[in-house]
Design an enzyme around this catalytic site. Structure first.
Site, PDB file in Angstrom:
ATOM      1  N   ASP A 194      35.251  31.901 -27.882  1.00 53.95           N
ATOM      2  CA  ASP A 194      35.595  32.534 -26.638  1.00 53.95           C
ATOM      3  C   ASP A 194      36.601  31.944 -25.412  1.00 53.95           C
ATOM      4  O   ASP A 194      37.418  32.240 -25.029  1.00 53.95           O
ATOM      5  CB  ASP A 194      34.307  32.896 -26.035  1.00 53.95           C
ATOM      6  CG  ASP A 194      34.198  33.800 -24.699  1.00 53.95           C
ATOM      7  OD1 ASP A 194      35.237  34.617 -24.531  1.00 53.95           O
ATOM      8  OD2 ASP A 194      33.041  34.080 -24.294  1.00 53.95           O
TER       9      ASP A 194
ATOM     10  N   GLY B 295      33.494  27.637 -27.282  1.00 48.85           N
ATOM     11  CA  GLY B 295      33.703  28.240 -28.808  1.00 48.85           C
ATOM     12  C   GLY B 295      34.942  29.059 -28.808  1.00 48.85           C
ATOM     13  O   GLY B 295      36.035  28.861 -28.211  1.00 48.85           O
TER      14      GLY B 295
ATOM     15  N   TYR C 256      25.309  30.498 -31.388  1.00 51.14           N
ATOM     16  CA  TYR C 256      24.308  31.474 -31.433  1.00 51.14           C
ATOM     17  C   TYR C 256      23.624  31.191 -32.768  1.00 51.14           C
ATOM     18  O   TYR C 256      22.450  31.944 -33.149  1.00 51.14           O
ATOM     19  CB  TYR C 256      24.581  32.794 -31.370  1.00 51.14           C
ATOM     20  CG  TYR C 256      24.779  33.284 -29.994  1.00 51.14           C
ATOM     21  CD1 TYR C 256      24.606  32.451 -28.761  1.00 51.14           C
ATOM     22  CD2 TYR C 256      25.336  34.488 -29.687  1.00 51.14           C
ATOM     23  CE1 TYR C 256      24.912  32.944 -27.537  1.00 51.14           C
ATOM     24  CE2 TYR C 256      25.729  34.827 -28.320  1.00 51.14           C
ATOM     25  CZ  TYR C 256      25.371  34.177 -27.326  1.00 51.14           C
ATOM     26  OH  TYR C 256      25.535  34.366 -25.790  1.00 51.14           O
TER      27      TYR C 256
ATOM     28  N   GLY D  27      28.089  29.950 -34.477  1.00 46.18           N
ATOM     29  CA  GLY D  27      28.372  28.736 -33.846  1.00 46.18           C
ATOM     30  C   GLY D  27      27.112  28.570 -32.670  1.00 46.18           C
ATOM     31  O   GLY D  27      26.054  28.222 -33.212  1.00 46.18           O
TER      32      GLY D  27
ATOM     33  N   SER E 169      28.731  34.977 -34.087  1.00 48.61           N
ATOM     34  CA  SER E 169      27.076  34.354 -34.146  1.00 48.61           C
ATOM     35  C   SER E 169      26.637  33.022 -34.722  1.00 48.61           C
ATOM     36  O   SER E 169      25.601  32.612 -34.532  1.00 48.61           O
ATOM     37  CB  SER E 169      26.159  35.297 -34.293  1.00 48.61           C
ATOM     38  OG  SER E 169      25.615  36.282 -33.392  1.00 48.61           O
TER      39      SER E 169
ATOM     40  N   ASN F  31      29.786  36.800 -25.021  1.00 42.50           N
ATOM     41  CA  ASN F  31      28.375  36.846 -24.534  1.00 42.50           C
ATOM     42  C   ASN F  31      28.213  38.228 -23.519  1.00 42.50           C
ATOM     43  O   ASN F  31      29.386  38.636 -23.301  1.00 42.50           O
ATOM     44  CB  ASN F  31      28.017  35.449 -23.850  1.00 42.50           C
ATOM     45  CG  ASN F  31      28.852  35.095 -22.623  1.00 42.50           C
ATOM     46  OD1 ASN F  31      28.832  35.918 -21.626  1.00 42.50           O
ATOM     47  ND2 ASN F  31      29.205  33.992 -22.711  1.00 42.50           N
TER      48      ASN F  31
ATOM     49  N   ASP G  91      42.958  29.320 -36.935  1.00 43.89           N
ATOM     50  CA  ASP G  91      42.530  29.614 -35.413  1.00 43.89           C
ATOM     51  C   ASP G  91      42.828  30.912 -35.162  1.00 43.89           C
ATOM     52  O   ASP G  91      44.033  31.195 -35.309  1.00 43.89           O
ATOM     53  CB  ASP G  91      43.484  28.475 -34.498  1.00 43.89           C
ATOM     54  CG  ASP G  91      43.267  28.691 -33.003  1.00 43.89           C
ATOM     55  OD1 ASP G  91      42.687  29.628 -32.737  1.00 43.89           O
ATOM     56  OD2 ASP G  91      43.847  27.734 -32.314  1.00 43.89           O
ATOM     57  N   ILE G  92      41.800  31.586 -34.740  1.00 42.36           N
ATOM     58  CA  ILE G  92      41.991  32.977 -34.470  1.00 42.36           C
ATOM     59  C   ILE G  92      43.252  33.374 -33.262  1.00 42.36           C
ATOM     60  O   ILE G  92      43.801  34.477 -33.591  1.00 42.36           O
ATOM     61  CB  ILE G  92      40.775  33.840 -34.276  1.00 42.36           C
ATOM     62  CG1 ILE G  92      41.144  35.250 -34.592  1.00 42.36           C
ATOM     63  CG2 ILE G  92      40.274  33.603 -32.739  1.00 42.36           C
ATOM     64  CD1 ILE G  92      39.589  35.980 -34.646  1.00 42.36           C
TER      65      ILE G  92
END
Ligand code: AR6
Length: 180
Positions: A35, A33, A128, A126, A124, A25, A11-12
């Site tokens: 974000d 996600g 996207y 996930g 991108s 976005n 996990d970031i």
């Protein structure tokens, strides 16, 4: 140079690095996600900091392929670099060069900020829908070219949330080492 690049699964929001990159976005006021996870972990001040960025056109605070920086607030990371990856539309709409631009500009901005360590999620890949194998090869190539140009990073982490992403990045790294 690729020895500075590390693939990890996790996990970031838990990483104590100088900068983490957010797959945001264009509106830049949070989302799902990674974000969503970053906004939850950083606390409400992150949203306030994002809101300060002016709209460059209607509902666009950060155009696709570009990035913006905020503090990390309650995160262990000092900075969050918000970048906007392309939505995958089959590969004929400049998706690859836009995704490359996300990696390159995020690295350049973090160099400018004096960062020595940075972590990327699979931008991108996930919501996207960018194909992970293509994204993994492209991201490793771009990072390698920035490192080769003399950037003083000690650590570049590629953080995979899923096993498939982890495998794709490992494979891309091995291929890059092999064909160096
Ligand atoms: N740590 C690391 N990676 C994560 C985490 C986490 N905590 N959570 C998810 N991922 P996505 P996108 C992975 O959809 O495709 C948002 O709503 C995830 O499994 O977060 O660029 C934004 O607001 C995937 O591999 O980003 C935008 O509207 C990768 O992060 C849109 O989604 C990226 O998936 C952006 O879509």
């Amino acid at each position: 140079m690729l020895s500075k690049v590390e693939v990890v699964q996790g996990d970031i929001t838990k990483l104590a690095v100088d900068a983490i990159v957010n797959a945001a976005n264009e509106f830049m006021l949070g989302g799902g996600g990674v974000d969503g996870a970053i906004h939850r972990a950083a606390g409400p001040k992150l949203l306030e900091a994002c809101r300060v960025f002016p709209e460059v056109r209607k509902e666009v605070r950060c155009p696709t392929g570009d990035c913006r920086v905020t503090p990390g607030f309650q995160l262990p990371a000092k900075f969050v670099i918000h970048t906007v990856g392309p939505i995958w539309r089959g590969g004929y709409s400049g998706e690859e060069s836009l995704l490359e631009s996300c990696y390159r500009r995020s690295l350049q901005l973090s160099i400018w900020l004096g960062c020595r360590s940075i972590a990327f999620p699979a931008i991108s890949c996930g919501a996207y829908s960018f194909p992970i194998d293509k994204a993994a090869a492209l991201s490793v190539r771009t990072i390698q070219s920035v490192l080769n140009s003399g950037a003083a990073f000690e650590q570049v982490i590629l953080i995979a949330f899923e096993r498939e992403t982890y495998d794709a990045w490992r494979h891309a790294l091995i291929e890059a080492e092999r064909t160096r």
